[in-house]
Motif scaffolding. Structure first.
Motif, short mmCIF file in Angstrom:
data_model
loop_
_atom_site.label_atom_id
_atom_site.label_comp_id
_atom_site.label_asym_id
_atom_site.label_seq_id
_atom_site.Cartn_x
_atom_site.Cartn_y
_atom_site.Cartn_z
N GLU A 150 0.84 -1.20 0.00
CA GLU A 150 0.00 0.00 0.00
C GLU A 150 0.88 1.25 0.00
O GLU A 150 1.90 1.30 0.70
CB GLU A 150 -0.92 -0.01 1.21
N ILE A 151 0.45 2.26 -0.77
CA ILE A 151 1.20 3.52 -0.80
C ILE A 151 0.31 4.74 -0.61
O ILE A 151 0.78 5.87 -0.71
CB ILE A 151 2.01 3.67 -2.12
N GLY B 72 -13.51 8.74 8.24
CA GLY B 72 -14.63 9.35 8.94
C GLY B 72 -14.90 8.81 10.32
O GLY B 72 -15.76 9.33 11.04
N THR B 73 -14.16 7.78 10.74
CA THR B 73 -14.37 7.18 12.06
C THR B 73 -13.14 7.37 12.96
O THR B 73 -13.09 6.82 14.05
CB THR B 73 -14.65 5.68 11.94
N GLY B 74 -12.17 8.14 12.48
CA GLY B 74 -10.92 8.29 13.22
C GLY B 74 -9.83 7.40 12.69
O GLY B 74 -8.67 7.53 13.10
N GLY B 75 -10.18 6.50 11.77
CA GLY B 75 -9.21 5.62 11.15
C GLY B 75 -8.98 6.00 9.70
O GLY B 75 -9.30 7.11 9.26
N HIS B 76 -8.42 5.06 8.94
CA HIS B 76 -8.07 5.32 7.55
C HIS B 76 -8.40 4.13 6.67
O HIS B 76 -8.50 3.00 7.15
CB HIS B 76 -6.57 5.64 7.43
N VAL B 77 -8.56 4.42 5.37
CA VAL B 77 -8.64 3.36 4.37
C VAL B 77 -7.38 3.44 3.52
O VAL B 77 -6.88 4.54 3.24
CB VAL B 77 -9.91 3.49 3.50
N PHE B 78 -6.90 2.28 3.10
CA PHE B 78 -5.60 2.19 2.41
C PHE B 78 -5.80 1.71 0.98
O PHE B 78 -6.77 1.03 0.66
CB PHE B 78 -4.68 1.25 3.19
N ALA B 79 -4.83 2.06 0.14
CA ALA B 79 -4.92 1.68 -1.28
C ALA B 79 -3.54 1.41 -1.84
O ALA B 79 -2.55 2.00 -1.42
CB ALA B 79 -5.61 2.79 -2.07
N GLU C 291 -7.60 3.62 -7.03
CA GLU C 291 -8.33 3.19 -5.82
C GLU C 291 -8.30 4.29 -4.77
O GLU C 291 -9.32 4.56 -4.10
CB GLU C 291 -7.68 1.92 -5.27
N HIS C 292 -7.18 4.96 -4.64
CA HIS C 292 -7.05 6.05 -3.68
C HIS C 292 -8.00 7.20 -4.02
O HIS C 292 -8.63 7.78 -3.12
CB HIS C 292 -5.60 6.55 -3.66
N LYS C 293 -8.13 7.53 -5.31
CA LYS C 293 -9.04 8.61 -5.72
C LYS C 293 -10.47 8.30 -5.32
O LYS C 293 -11.20 9.19 -4.88
CB LYS C 293 -8.94 8.83 -7.23
N ARG C 294 -10.87 7.05 -5.46
CA ARG C 294 -12.22 6.67 -5.03
C ARG C 294 -12.39 6.82 -3.53
O ARG C 294 -13.43 7.28 -3.03
CB ARG C 294 -12.52 5.23 -5.47
N ASN C 295 -11.36 6.44 -2.79
CA ASN C 295 -11.41 6.58 -1.33
C ASN C 295 -11.47 8.05 -0.91
O ASN C 295 -12.18 8.40 0.04
CB ASN C 295 -10.19 5.92 -0.69
N VAL C 296 -10.72 8.91 -1.60
CA VAL C 296 -10.74 10.34 -1.30
C VAL C 296 -12.10 10.93 -1.58
O VAL C 296 -12.63 11.73 -0.79
CB VAL C 296 -9.65 11.08 -2.12
N ALA C 297 -12.70 10.55 -2.71
CA ALA C 297 -14.04 11.05 -3.05
C ALA C 297 -15.05 10.64 -1.98
O ALA C 297 -15.92 11.43 -1.59
CB ALA C 297 -14.46 10.53 -4.41
N LYS C 298 -14.93 9.42 -1.51
CA LYS C 298 -15.83 8.95 -0.46
C LYS C 298 -15.63 9.74 0.83
O LYS C 298 -16.59 10.13 1.50
CB LYS C 298 -15.60 7.45 -0.21
#
Length: 331
Positions: free
Chosen positions: A291-292, A298-305, A310-317
């Motif tokens: 992962e890079i 939104g819960t205090g944690g993070h999603v990884f890509a 994939e990261h762009k989709r996570n940022v949009a979310k």
């Protein structure tokens, strides 16, 4: 002659009886319950004489008679063993009991707690504001040089001593972590370890994420990518003197200051905060993955890509979540 001897013997006997009576009275006065109505903490400063100690105990209501206390201490030959410090005296403690507290009692311990992720500026400000410490801070620790933890101390400990202990604790922790580091890390010094650990500390408050986030930054360093981490940009704008007080703007990410990891490749010039032990350990033993990228969930944690798409989709979310939180007034 016999009458004179009887008279002298009688006089000597009366003197002994009188002396015994005085001694008995003194012992009773020294051991009887005192006037203290409730447990009380009293501070005895360093270098205080027996007279000064007795006067302090009378003033604080621990004992009722300074002379009885002094005579009793000297009678027991304990005047050289009374210790300075802050002690808790129990209700109705006798003068003898007060003496024993000052000889065998444990001084009251105070504490100062430094949260993980504070800057040196914040930590020194807290130490200056701790009223049970004494003196000015003359030490000049650099950023990241103080280990966050809870430190116990007796009243009137110097502020410099607490700073010294924090520095020593950080050095020990960093030395231990350095010995545990993975052999193929793209980190060449303890300072680089500390710098990465400080970024990890500022990026997440979730213990289970530290090693994973460390792995992301290590992957970026290996690929010669920019770290692009917001906390370094904020540090460059504030110099570690409190929060930024607003959201980062696009122009902030273009600012040329040395700590801007959106502009400069590699680690920033130095630590941006004081990392705790867990973040230091994460920096030397990062999780192995591919992962890079990561972004808040939104819960205090993070999603990884692994990929930018994939990261762009996570940022949009994340942006949708943030707008919803702002609409509800939660952010």
């Amino acid at each position: 002659m016999k009458k004179l001897l009887k008279w002298l013997f009688g006089l000597a006997f009366l003197a002994v009886v009188a002396a015994g009576g005085v001694a008995g009275y003194g012992y009773h006065a020294f051991t009887k319950p005192g006037p203290l109505a409730a447990d009380k903490a009293v501070f005895i400063p360093k270098g205080a004489s027996l007279d000064a100690i007795a006067e302090t105990l009378v003033k604080e209501g621990v004992i009722g008679d300074a002379l009885i206390f002094k005579l009793g201490v000297r009678a027991y030959r304990k005047h050289g063993r009374l210790r300075a410090g802050e002690y808790s005296f129990p209700v109705r403690v006798s003068a003898r009991g007060a003496m024993d507290v000052l000889i065998d009692g444990k001084p009251i311990l105070h504490r100062v707690t430094v949260p993980e992720g504070w800057t040196t500026w914040q930590i020194l400000a807290k130490i200056r504001e701790t009223p049970t410490l004494s003196g000015e801070i003359t030490r000049r620790p650099g950023e990241g040089a103080l280990l966050p933890d809870t430190y116990l101390f007796v009243r009137d400990t110097s502020r410099d001593e607490i700073v010294r202990r924090m520095q020593a604790a950080l050095r020990r922790t960093l030395d231990e972590a350095w010995d545990k580091r993975l052999p193929d890390l793209p980190l060449k010094s303890k300072r680089e370890i500390l710098t990465l650990a400080s970024i990890i500390e500022k990026e997440t408050g979730k213990p289970e994420e530290r090693s994973r986030i460390a792995g992301v930054f290590v992957n970026r360093l290996r690929r010669d990518m920019k770290l692009e981490t917001d906390p370094t940009v904020i540090y460059g704008l504030t110099n570690g003197k409190g929060p930024l007080g607003r959201r980062l703007l696009r122009r902030d990410l273009r600012n040329e200051h040395p700590y801007n990891t959106y502009v400069h490749k590699g680690l920033p010039p130095g630590p941006i905060a004081s990392p705790g032990r867990a973040s230091i350990l994460a920096a030397v033993r990062p999780m192995t993955h591919k992962e890079i990228y990561f972004v808040a969930d939104g819960t205090g944690g993070h999603v990884f890509a692994r990929t930018f798409a994939e990261h762009k989709r996570n940022v949009a979310k994340w942006r949708r979540i943030r707008r919803e939180l702002e609409r509800k007034g939660e952010r």
